[in-house]
Design a protein around this motif. Structure first.
Motif, mmCIF file in Angstrom:
data_model
loop_
_atom_site.group_PDB
_atom_site.id
_atom_site.type_symbol
_atom_site.label_atom_id
_atom_site.label_comp_id
_atom_site.label_asym_id
_atom_site.label_seq_id
_atom_site.Cartn_x
_atom_site.Cartn_y
_atom_site.Cartn_z
ATOM 1 N N LYS A 157 22.145 30.124 50.449
ATOM 2 C CA LYS A 157 22.942 31.257 50.952
ATOM 3 C C LYS A 157 22.472 32.554 50.268
ATOM 4 O O LYS A 157 22.020 32.529 49.121
ATOM 5 N N LEU A 158 22.625 33.649 51.004
ATOM 6 C CA LEU A 158 22.402 34.965 50.405
ATOM 7 C C LEU A 158 23.762 35.646 50.283
ATOM 8 O O LEU A 158 24.447 35.867 51.289
ATOM 9 N N ILE A 159 24.144 35.921 49.048
ATOM 10 C CA ILE A 159 25.421 36.610 48.801
ATOM 11 C C ILE A 159 25.115 38.095 48.685
ATOM 12 O O ILE A 159 24.274 38.505 47.874
ATOM 13 N N ASN A 181 27.517 53.443 45.832
ATOM 14 C CA ASN A 181 27.977 52.159 45.320
ATOM 15 C C ASN A 181 26.739 51.273 45.186
ATOM 16 O O ASN A 181 25.613 51.749 45.369
ATOM 17 N N THR A 182 26.939 50.045 44.794
ATOM 18 C CA THR A 182 25.799 49.154 44.553
ATOM 19 C C THR A 182 25.947 47.903 45.390
ATOM 20 O O THR A 182 27.042 47.337 45.474
ATOM 21 N N THR A 183 24.861 47.500 46.023
ATOM 22 C CA THR A 183 24.871 46.224 46.745
ATOM 23 C C THR A 183 23.942 45.264 46.013
ATOM 24 O O THR A 183 22.770 45.584 45.780
ATOM 25 N N LEU A 184 24.499 44.121 45.637
ATOM 26 C CA LEU A 184 23.686 43.098 44.967
ATOM 27 C C LEU A 184 23.351 42.000 45.962
ATOM 28 O O LEU A 184 24.232 41.544 46.705
ATOM 29 N N MET A 185 22.080 41.589 45.990
ATOM 30 C CA MET A 185 21.654 40.437 46.781
ATOM 31 C C MET A 185 21.435 39.295 45.800
ATOM 32 O O MET A 185 20.679 39.450 44.834
ATOM 33 N N ILE A 186 22.117 38.192 46.056
ATOM 34 C CA ILE A 186 22.027 37.052 45.128
ATOM 35 C C ILE A 186 21.722 35.803 45.968
ATOM 36 O O ILE A 186 22.551 35.391 46.797
ATOM 37 N N GLN A 246 26.413 26.583 44.634
ATOM 38 C CA GLN A 246 26.638 27.598 43.590
ATOM 39 C C GLN A 246 27.473 28.782 44.090
ATOM 40 O O GLN A 246 27.871 29.647 43.300
ATOM 41 N N VAL A 247 27.746 28.808 45.393
ATOM 42 C CA VAL A 247 28.414 29.988 45.979
ATOM 43 C C VAL A 247 29.768 30.248 45.320
ATOM 44 O O VAL A 247 30.073 31.373 44.901
ATOM 45 N N ASP A 248 30.584 29.203 45.181
ATOM 46 C CA ASP A 248 31.940 29.410 44.639
ATOM 47 C C ASP A 248 31.891 29.954 43.209
ATOM 48 O O ASP A 248 32.685 30.808 42.833
ATOM 49 N N HIS A 249 30.949 29.451 42.419
ATOM 50 C CA HIS A 249 30.838 29.914 41.034
ATOM 51 C C HIS A 249 30.453 31.390 40.990
ATOM 52 O O HIS A 249 31.025 32.179 40.231
ATOM 53 N N VAL A 250 29.502 31.768 41.860
ATOM 54 C CA VAL A 250 29.085 33.179 41.887
ATOM 55 C C VAL A 250 30.255 34.062 42.346
ATOM 56 O O VAL A 250 30.487 35.144 41.787
ATOM 57 N N LEU A 251 31.021 33.592 43.325
ATOM 58 C CA LEU A 251 32.180 34.386 43.775
ATOM 59 C C LEU A 251 33.176 34.580 42.628
ATOM 60 O O LEU A 251 33.745 35.670 42.467
ATOM 61 N N GLU A 252 33.374 33.547 41.838
ATOM 62 C CA GLU A 252 34.276 33.666 40.670
ATOM 63 C C GLU A 252 33.772 34.731 39.699
ATOM 64 O O GLU A 252 34.546 35.543 39.196
ATOM 65 N N ILE A 253 32.456 34.696 39.441
ATOM 66 C CA ILE A 253 31.881 35.675 38.497
ATOM 67 C C ILE A 253 32.054 37.088 39.047
ATOM 68 O O ILE A 253 32.406 38.024 38.310
ATOM 69 N N ILE A 254 31.844 37.250 40.346
ATOM 70 C CA ILE A 254 32.006 38.588 40.950
ATOM 71 C C ILE A 254 33.456 39.044 40.812
ATOM 72 O O ILE A 254 33.739 40.165 40.392
ATOM 73 N N GLU A 255 34.375 38.148 41.123
ATOM 74 C CA GLU A 255 35.800 38.522 41.063
ATOM 75 C C GLU A 255 36.213 38.899 39.640
ATOM 76 O O GLU A 255 36.936 39.873 39.427
ATOM 77 N N GLU A 256 35.706 38.145 38.666
ATOM 78 C CA GLU A 256 36.079 38.406 37.259
ATOM 79 C C GLU A 256 35.544 39.747 36.743
ATOM 80 O O GLU A 256 36.102 40.321 35.818
ATOM 81 N N ASN A 257 34.440 40.205 37.313
ATOM 82 C CA ASN A 257 33.762 41.371 36.734
ATOM 83 C C ASN A 257 33.887 42.652 37.554
ATOM 84 O O ASN A 257 33.274 43.665 37.213
ATOM 85 N N CYS A 258 34.645 42.618 38.626
ATOM 86 C CA CYS A 258 34.794 43.821 39.460
ATOM 87 C C CYS A 258 36.259 44.225 39.541
ATOM 88 O O CYS A 258 37.115 43.418 39.916
ATOM 89 N N SER A 259 36.534 45.465 39.192
ATOM 90 C CA SER A 259 37.920 45.930 39.146
ATOM 91 C C SER A 259 38.263 46.729 40.389
ATOM 92 O O SER A 259 37.414 47.431 40.942
ATOM 93 N N LYS A 260 39.543 46.638 40.763
ATOM 94 C CA LYS A 260 40.051 47.522 41.827
ATOM 95 C C LYS A 260 40.422 48.852 41.182
ATOM 96 O O LYS A 260 41.009 48.883 40.112
ATOM 97 N N LEU A 305 25.772 34.889 53.561
ATOM 98 C CA LEU A 305 24.947 34.683 54.756
ATOM 99 C C LEU A 305 24.096 33.424 54.617
ATOM 100 O O LEU A 305 23.564 33.145 53.536
ATOM 101 N N PRO A 306 23.943 32.690 55.718
ATOM 102 C CA PRO A 306 23.041 31.531 55.647
ATOM 103 C C PRO A 306 21.592 31.997 55.557
ATOM 104 O O PRO A 306 21.226 33.012 56.152
ATOM 105 N N VAL A 307 20.798 31.271 54.794
ATOM 106 C CA VAL A 307 19.374 31.616 54.654
ATOM 107 C C VAL A 307 18.552 30.540 55.358
ATOM 108 O O VAL A 307 18.693 29.353 55.058
#
Ligand code: 2BA
Length: 109
Positions: free
Chosen positions: A2-4, A41-46, A52-66, A101-103
């Motif tokens: 997947k491409l996040i 703003n910044t767009t990261l491609m991962i 590994q998708v769920d783990h990466v989503l957790e890391i994004i949620e933990e490190n990005c503030s509203k 996104l599916p790769v």
């Protein structure tokens, strides 16, 4: 695979890329601009394996503030610009807007 694609605020970018690197996730940073606020703003491609998708989503949620951001509205069309005092309105931005996104294939030459 997947491409996040994660659209995050500039202020969160370094913390997030450091946290991703700590877990051996590779990322590419693009300098982007929001269509509404017209601010950077910044767009990261991962690129990651499906598992590994769920783990990466957790890391994004933990490190990005509203954050709240004030926006000056555009003056009304046809109105008297002299008497128009724009009252800034508050919008909530972020933490992150994420597309997964599916790769079809990935090559590393
Ligand atoms: P901007 O388009 O500059 O939007 C910044 C913030 O302004 C948004 O935060 C939202 O709170 C507000 N906003 C956006 N459009 C609005 C509208 N038509 N009316 C009222 N308020 C509005 P977020 O939703 O967290 O979005 C942050 C950034 O993520 C956006 O910056 C844009 O660059 C990106 N983004 C969000 N959703 C997207 C999508 N569906 N497709 C592509 N990019 C997206």
């Amino acid at each position: 695979m997947k491409l996040i694609m994660a659209i995050v605020q500039d202020k969160d970018t370094n913390r997030l890329t450091d946290a991703l690197a700590e877990h051996d996730y590779k990322s590419t940073k693009l300098a982007t601009r929001g269509g509404f606020l017209k601010e950077g703003n910044t767009t990261l491609m991962i690129g990651v394996d499906d598992g590994q998708v769920d783990h990466v989503l957790e890391i994004i949620e933990e490190n990005c503030s509203k954050r709240d951001q004030m926006v000056a509205p555009i003056s009304p069309m046809g109105g008297n610009a002299d008497s128009y005092i724009p009252k800034p309105v508050k919008v909530k931005v972020g933490g992150a807007n994420v597309f997964v996104l599916p790769v079809e294939s990935f090559f590393h030459f």
